[in-house]
Each structure stands twice: as structure tokens, then as C-alpha cells.
Design an enzyme around this catalytic site. Structure first.
Site, PDB file in Angstrom:
ATOM      1  N   LYS A  27      38.412  33.926  45.288  1.00 49.46           N
ATOM      2  CA  LYS A  27      39.871  33.647  46.029  1.00 49.46           C
ATOM      3  C   LYS A  27      40.618  32.477  45.422  1.00 49.46           C
ATOM      4  CE  LYS A  27      41.659  33.330  50.749  1.00 49.46           C
ATOM      5  NZ  LYS A  27      43.025  33.196  50.023  1.00 49.46           N
ATOM      6  N   GLU A  81      34.900  38.822  44.678  1.00 49.55           N
ATOM      7  CA  GLU A  81      35.894  38.449  43.623  1.00 49.55           C
ATOM      8  C   GLU A  81      36.287  36.833  44.030  1.00 49.55           C
ATOM      9  OE1 GLU A  81      38.994  41.543  44.615  1.00 49.55           O
ATOM     10  OE2 GLU A  81      39.386  41.196  42.648  1.00 49.55           O
TER      11      GLU A  81
END
Ligand SMILES: [Zn+2]
Lengths: 352, 529
Positions: free
Chosen positions: B230, B228
Site C-alpha cells: 500500500k 500488494e
């Protein structure tokens, strides 16, 4: 300050102490008598105020000190066969020649510690060496000597240093022995002075078990005993078989400060490292030494006593040798007393 | 108060954690309510108010002690509270107390008094205390206690006292408030476990390890991990029971007050974990934009419209009263997705997972993050089989930040540090050259160098002094630092027009002439404006 016993020389010269007391690379120097006070290099003639390693050392030709200090120096191998020794009891006057008289006044620091009083040309200079005003059952108390120039140390010269009475600190230790009876209380103390003062004070506070001593503390403790000090029963740690760890539980073991967390301390069960020193007032210092108990035990004058002493001598000039020189100089000047730092080399933070 | 001071001294000087726990246990068993609860709170760092301000202490000292001697003392000791505790000059005619008041009496007394009254009470106590007691009071009053006992070991102590798992304490801790009467009633066996089911509380969050590229990359595969973005916002927990909603910071601080727009938009029953950002003009904004909201305890309507708060959610801990912490990350993400689609939230989006097949793909994604002008800090890589565990479990979540930016800046000002570093010039302000040849400050840093390097810089500063501005020492423009930082933002508050995020000294360029340091224009390129 007018002074009674004027020598004939005062009529022909009128030298101020600035002229006849000098700072030289070797240390404080009295020119007319060609003699140094606590020099940190070997010199021909030396006055030694007390036996700590940063004041007394070996290699001088001629040494003037109290009999106790000479004995300490002998024990520490600071005196050789060829060294000429002159022992002067407190108050005994000695003519150093060329119009200079020397006598010692007690400094209250350790056994035999003295202020060197030098009289010349109608003026009097007192070099106090290390000193303290708090009571100490293991040595003679400090004596105030009126003078023209008072030469003082400044080891604990900051307002944060206000030493508590020793009884309070010893009480901490006594309380801990009661609440943690399974732990061996290992107290780090300097071999000369601190060790004996702590033992004596503990006895006065009612501690009656034997003390257990590290080998490094033996000779000087015996020396104190030879001068009539009584520490009750003490036993060398090395005389107890290694298997008998239980013997030390709930007891006091004394050793040099470096040993409290060193390999040596592993021979004890659940040791409680304790340091007794004037620096223990500062928390970070105590943590640095990894002390679990910090006893504030100082053999130096604290802030209030330094200023009080300088005032009580009535000296017109205060010279400051080592320690927190700047703060003391500033505080004395604020009180209208002439003060100056001597910029002594080789005397930084005194350890003992 | 004397028992409390004794406790702090005992804890302070004890080295082993186990021994500290025993000391604290003994105190908590022997001390009545509410003193023990206040003591617990002081040690665990949960007191929510100061009893007095630091500047009250300072002004009291300045009245009583020569400022030069005070400064010298503080420099020597390293910090103010201990200096005052040791050097406190007694009042000329002190009022003597028969006994020191109890801890709760001290707290109540300070809280009931006005400014002048607080001052008088502080003097009264300091006059009647030993240095240790003064230290305890000053640390308590300004919430500066550091006695080497973590919040976790405090909780562990409580757990051992009740012979329960630490999780039990963790689960109720954030719902309890000092002086913890209900907690101690339960520990003493006089009451049930405090029931917090209807309260909206914080639960400690799960944290990521920085990735160790040499070792960890080999553990990662698309079969077992997700990636994912950050985001460069702040980590928050959104906790709601359906009627009441709270936003907590990573450390459990309730920051709901700063985000009423977000709070009022939430309608679900559960706990989500995510990143808080703002969306100016409908697009995700920079950390600098967010900062304007974080600084406002009560935001205006205009500010909330300009910078609306938004969440990118990546985890769910509870939903409708069900605890999901023991489920795997894949299961939790599925439930997070379901919760958000069944019950759409206007200000919460789910964090997208980034497709990857190989480690090279991850390298590329990380490179892409570096091109976002700081909006994305790098990648999060998470093991899909991991449970939600508070703390920092190994090999569960990794953070892989993009490389920091580097610039050569010139040292301009230095000031002394605190504590152990109080005798060193250890805080540095540095700058870059403008087009006109002026040096403009762009940031400050006080770490990134070794103790040895600190000594060398300190020596350099002492030999190159110019003017002094209070505690700040200006130096000659002659020493170059290679400064690393995570991102740079435009800032009106700085003369240079920029502010750096997490600046630290990367290298000392003893070799580099100051004239060859970087220009402000190179910063502009990095920021992308
Ligand atoms: Zn000495």
C-alpha cells in the site's frame, strides 16, 4: 425620575435602589419589606411574577401574586393550606409595610404573568419577570411602566433572535396538514402558556377540527377556560381507543416536547414530530429534538423587543437577571444606558 | 429561489431517507428546467463554482453589525451562514423586489457580475429574503450545503424516478454537467439515455475495508488472496479513449491539469486504477514530494523534471471499449499485465504481488513496510475472485496499515472548534522539545478523544491560559498528549523542520510531566534521517 407619591421616609433617607433591592442567594430581595421576587428557595415572603416552574415554587410562607398566578400555583400544588396568599389584580396597589408599595403590571408572557412594581423612597423598580411584546390572544398584553430601575430577563438576547409573527408559523402547520393529510402532526408544547397560545392562534387561523391532548396538558387548559378562554373542542388522546389510529390522521395532537419522539408517540400512525419553541430558530436545536417541523413560537421578548422595552421604560438603570446577559448588557451600554448583570445563581437557560 | 429554499428546509428537517427521496422527487417533477438541474447540482455537491466568497458575507456583516455581537451570535449558533441568515440587518433604504428571482436567474446574475456587482446583488437578495431563504442562498453560494442527503441517495432518487437500476445512473453521472438538461429529458421520456461513449469520464472506485485482525486474517490464504504494497501516494483513475486522457482523484475530481507529463505519456484505450507517486532521481518519492506537485495547478517544466509523476497500477476497469468490472480480480490483473506489456507505458508500472505462504509471512511483510520511512503505508490484501464494485463491498479488499507512530508531545495552543464544538477548545497544536530546551510545534489535531475527554481538556485549557493571538489561545506547557501519526516528513514550512501525516490524539497523559515529553530527536529516528 421624579415620582409623585413620596413617602415620609424619603425625607429622612435617600437610599438608591441599589441599597434596597439586593441580590441574595435565594433571589432578588427587597430589604425594607423583607420580601423576595421569584425566589428559588423557600422563603418567608415571596412575590411571584408567573406560574412557570423556574419562577414559582412551593414552600413559601406568604405569597403575593395575581389571582391567575395563584390559581396556576394551586393547580401545580405549589401552595399549601398554611401558605398565606394575597391576590392582586393588575394595577391594584398594596402596602407591603415599611414604606414599600407593590403592584402588578401585565407582562404578556402567559396567563396572569406580571411585572412586579415596587415603590419605595421616591423611586420605582420594575422586576419584569419573563415578558414578551408580540401579540398573544391567550393573555393580557405587556404594559410599559416608567421606572428608575428596570429588571429584565435576557433569554433571547442575541441579534439572531428575531421572532417571526406567530401567524406565519401557524400557517406552516396549516399548510403541512393540507399537503400531508395522512400524517399525525404531533406538536410539542409546554403545558403552561405555549399550549394554550398555540391552540388559540390555530383557532383564529381557521383550524376547526378537535385538538387531541396529552394528559399532562389537561388541567392547565381547563384552568385557562375557567378564565374565559375558548379553545373549541378538545379531546384527550387517552379517550380514543388504541385501535382507532385513523382518527388522528391529518389532525393536531399536542403533548409536552419530550413526548414527540418518545414511546408515547408510537400510538400514532406516521407521526410528524413538531416542536413549538423560541429555540427552534436555531437549526441545530431543532435537529437535536429530532423535530421534522420547527415552529418558532416564543413567549419571551426577542432581541429588538428587549432593547426597545428597556428604552421605553425610561429607566436610568437596567439590571439583567438571566439568559444571554453579556450581549444585552453590551448593547444597552452602547446606547448610553446604564446596565449591569445581576449574576443570579440557579437561573441559567430558562426553559419556558 | 423561494421553492428551492422551501425544498432545502423540507429536506433538512426530514429524518427518514425515504421521505427525503419523495420530497426531492416531487420537487424535480414540479420544477421546470433549468432550476431543477441547478437544485440537483447544489444538493449532490456537483456545483463547480462559488457564487460569492465567504469573506464577502463576512465583510458585509462587519459593516452592518457590531463585531462583538456578531461573534457572540456566531459562537452561539455555531456557524456563520445561519448566523447571518438570522441576524441580517436590513439596509436603511432597501430596494424591494416584487418577487424573488428563480434559481437559475440568481446563478446567472452572480456569474455575470464583477466583484462590486456581486456585493450589491447579494445585499439586494438578503434584504428581500426570509431567514430560511437567506440560509439557502448563503449555503448555495458558498457550496456549503449539508442537508443530510448523500450523493448516492440523490442518484437513487433519480433511478427510482426513471425506474432503472442505480448502476445506470452511476454509469452516466460523471459525464453529465449541471443543469442536467439531457438527464431530465431522458427521465421525462423525451430523449434517449445520454450517450457518453466518446467522453472520458470518471467511474466510481472500489474501496477497501480496514482489516479486522481478529476476524479477517482467518479468511485469508494464498489460494484465494493476493497481497500488494500500500503505497503512500494518492489513489487515481487514469481514463483514456485513445486520444484524450484524464486523471481523476478518488472522488472524481479531474486533476489532469496538475499532471500534464503523465497525461501526455499515456497511450491506451481504457480505464486503470492505481496509485500516483513522483519519482525524484528515478526513485519513488515520499508523499511530501508528491505534495509539491499536488499543490500546483500548473506545474513548471523544472518541477516536472525534478518530480516526474508516476503510476503504480493495480486494476483495470475497461480496455478497448470492453467492460471488465464483472470479471474476477485474477482475470483483470492478467488483462492489466497484457495491456501494459503489449503497449508499454513509460510512466505506468504494474503493482507487484507479494509472495506469501502463511499469515506470518504477511505479518513480516507488514513489518517491512514499517521500515520504509513512510513510503509504504502497509499492505493491501485482495480476494482474487472479487469483481470490481464501486463503493466498499465486504471481504473483497482489505487494507492493513502498519501501526501508527507514537510520540509524547506537549500542548502549546488551543482554539475553539466549529459547529457542535464551537464552545469548546477542541483544536490543538502540540510540540516537542528541541536540544536547546525550546518547545517547537510539530502538528495539530482535533480528533482522537471522546466527548468526555474533550470537556476535561477544555477545562484544563481554560484554567491554564497564557496569551491570546486572535482566536488562538496559548496555554501553559503542562499537558502531554500521546500523539499517533502515520508518517513524518521533513518540512521547511514548519519551524521544527517536520510535518506529521494524519496526527491524532491517541491518549491524554494527565500523569506525565511536560518535561518528560519526547524530543525532536526521537522524531528524527522515526523518519530515518
Ligand atoms: Zn416563564
Amino acid at each position: 425620575m421624579a415620582f409623585r407619591e413620596q413617602t415620609w421616609e424619603s425625607y429622612i433617607s435617600n437610599a438608591s435602589p441599589e441599597k434596597w433591592m439586593q441580590v441574595r442567594p435565594e433571589g432578588l430581595y427587597c430589604a425594607p419589606a423583607d420580601i423576595y421576587i421569584d425566589p428559588h428557595q423557600p422563603v418567608g415572603r415571596a412575590i411571584i411574577t408567573h406560574g412557570h416552574a423556574d419562577h414559582a415554587r412551593s414552600g413559601h410562607g406568604e405569597v403575593f401574586a395575581t389571582p391567575e398566578t395563584l390559581a396556576i400555583m394551586r393547580t401545580r400544588y405549589y401552595l399549601k393550606d398554611e401558605t398565606a396568599e394575597t391576590g392582586l389584580a393588575y394595577g391594584k396597589r398594596f402596602d407591603l409595610g415599611h414604606g414599600v408599595t407593590l403592584w402588578f403590571a401585565s407582562a404578556g408572557h402567559i396567563l396572569g404573568s406580571a411585572q412586579a412594581v415596587l415603590e419605595y423612597d421616591g423611586s420605582r423598580v420594575v422586576a419584569a419577570g419573563d415578558y414578551k411584546r408580540h401579540p398573544d390572544p391567550s393573555c393580557a398584553p405587556f404594559e410599559v411602566v416608567p421606572c428608575d430601575v428596570f429588571i429584565t430577563e435576557a433569554t433571547f438576547a442575541l441579534p439572531v433572535f428575531q421572532h417571526p409573527p406567530l401567524e406565519i408559523e401557524v400557517e406552516k402547520l396549516m399548510r403541512s396538514l393540507k399537503t400531508l393529510p395522512h400524517r399525525t402532526h404531533i406538536v410539542g408544547v409546554y403545558a403552561l402558556g405555549k399550549c394554550q397560545r398555540v391552540m388559540k392562534t390555530l383557532r383564529l387561523a381557521g383550524y376547526d377540527a378537535p385538538f387531541y391532548l396529552h394528559g399532562a396538558l389537561k388541567k392547565l387548559t381547563e384552568l385557562y377556560e375557567s378564565y374565559g378562554q375558548d379553545f373549541g373542542e378538545w379531546i384527550m388522546v387517552s379517550d380514543i381507543p388504541r385501535a382507532d389510529k385513523h382518527v388522528f390522521q391529518g389532525k393536531i395532537v399536542l403533548c409536552p416536547p419530550a413526548q414527540i419522539n418518545d414511546r408515547w408517540s408510537r400510538r400514532f400512525e406516521d407521526p410528524l414530530p413538531t416542536v413549538a419553541s423560541g429555540w427552534m430558530q436555531i437549526r441545530a436545536r431543532a435537529r437535536q429534538k429530532r423535530a421534522e417541523m420547527a415552529l418558532v413560537v416564543s413567549d419571551h421578548a426577542d432581541w429588538g423587543d428587549l432593547i426597545r422595552t428597556c428604552e421605553e421604560t425610561g429607566a436610568e438603570n437596567i439590571w439583567i437577571t438571566h439568559g444571554r446577559v453579556e450581549a444585552l448588557e453590551y448593547a444597552l451600554k452602547q446606547r448610553g444606558i446604564k446596565a449591569k448583570a445581576l449574576n443570579m445563581i440557579g437561573r441559567d437557560e430558562s426553559v419556558e | 429561489m423561494d421553492k428551492f429554499a422551501q425544498l432545502l428546509d423540507d429536506l433538512y428537517f426530514t429524518n427518514s431517507n425515504l421521505a427525503k427521496e419523495i420530497i426531492l422527487t416531487n420537487y424535480l417533477r414540479a420544477t421546470p428546467d433549468p432550476d431543477r438541474g441547478w437544485a440537483l447540482s447544489a444538493i449532490a455537491g456537483t456545483l463547480s463554482f462559488d457564487l460569492f466568497k465567504r469573506n464577502v458575507i463576512k465583510s458585509l456583516m462587519m459593516e452592518r453589525m457590531d463585531p462583538f455581537l456578531f461573534d457572540m451570535s456566531r459562537d452561539y449558533v455555531g456557524e456563520m451562514s445561519e448566523t447571518v441568515a438570522l441576524a441580517w440587518p436590513q439596509s436603511a433604504d432597501p430596494v424591494r423586489l416584487n418577487r424573488l428571482p428563480d434559481l437559475h436567474e440568481v446563478i446567472a446574475e452572480f456569474q455575470s457580475r464583477d466583484k462590486a456587482g456581486i456585493r450589491d446583488y447579494l445585499i439586494l437578495l438578503l434584504d428581500n429574503m426570509t431567514p430560511s431563504q437567506r440560509w439557502a442562498l448563503l449555503k448555495l453560494g458558498t457550496r456549503g450545503l449539508r442537508i443530510g442527503m448523500s450523493a448516492r441517495s440523490v442518484k437513487l432518487t433519480l433511478a427510482k424516478m426513471k425506474k432503472v437500476d442505480i448502476d445506470v445512473i452511476e454509469s452516466i453521472w460523471h459525464g453529465l454537467t449541471p443543469p442536467y438538461l439531457d438527464l431530465f429529458a431522458w427521465i421525462d421520456g423525451e430523449a434517449e439515455l445520454p450517450d457518453l461513449s466518446d467522453k472520458v469520464t470518471f467511474s466510481p472506485v472500489m474501496l477497501a475495508h480496514p482489516i479486522d485482525e481478529d476476524k479477517d486474517l482467518a479468511r485469508i490464504s494464498p489460494a484465494t488472496h493476493i497481497a500488494e504494497w500500500k503505497w503512500d501516494g494518492i489513489r487515481v483513475q487514469i481514463s483514456s479513449n485513445g486520444t484524450e486522457t484524464k486523471i481523476f482523484s478518488r472522488k472524481g475530481e479531474d486533476i489532469s491539469g496538475s499532471f500534464p507529463d503523465l497525461v501526455s505519456s499515456v497511450n491506451f484505450n481504457g480505464i486503470m486504477d492505481g496509485e500516483l507517486l513522483v519519482k525524484p532521481g528515478g526513485e519513488l518519492g515520499s508523499f511530501n514530494d508528491l505534495q509539491q506537485r499536488l499543490n500546483k495547478k500548473k506545474p513548471t517544466k523544472a518541477l516536472m523534471e525534478k518530480l516526474p509523476a508516476h503510476i503504480i497500477a493495480y486494476d483495470i476497469l475497461e480496455v478497448d471499449g470492453h467492460n471488465l468490472r464483472q470479471e474476477t480480480l485474477s482475470e483483470r490483473r492478467e488483462k492489466l499485465g497484457a495491456a501494459l506489456s503489449e503497449n508499454p507505458q513509460t510512466r505506468i508500472d504494474i503493482s507487484e504481488t507479494l509472495p506469501f505462504k502463511t499469515i506470518d509471512d504477511l505479518h513480516n511483510l507488514r513489518e517491512k513496510a514499517a521500515q520504509t520511512g513512510g513510503l509504504i503505508e502497509g499492505l493491501m490484501i485482495k480476494n482474487t475472485s472479487s469483481a470490481y464494485v464501486s463503493g466498499r463491498p465486504k471481504h473483497a479488499w482489505y487494507k492493513w496499515k502498519r501501526d501508527p507512530f507514537l510520540l509524547d508531545a506537549v500542548l502549546m495552543y488551543a482554539r475553539r472548534g466549529t459547529g457542535k464544538r464551537s464552545s469548546y477548545y477542541s483544536d490543538y497544536t502540540f510540540g516537542l522539545w528541541s536540544e536547546d530546551g525550546d518547545l517547537l510545534p510539530i502538528g495539530k489535531a482535533y480528533f482522537g478523544f471522546t466527548d468526555e475527554e474533550l470537556k476535561e481538556i477544555d477545562k484544563w485549557v481554560r484554567n491554564h491560559k497564557l496569551q491570546r493571538f486572535g482566536p488562538v489561545q496559548e496555554v501553559e506547557k503542562g499537558l502531554v498528549f500521546e500523539v499517533a501519526f502515520d508518517s513524518a516528513q521533513e518540512s521547511k514550512r514548519h519551524k521544527s523542520g517536520y510535518a506529521l501525516r494524519f496526527p491524532r490524539i491517541h491518549r491524554i497523559r494527565w500523569d506525565k510531566p511536560a518535561s518528560e515529553a519526547d524530543k525532536l530527536s526521537s522524531l528524527k529516528v522515526l523518519v530515518g534521517t
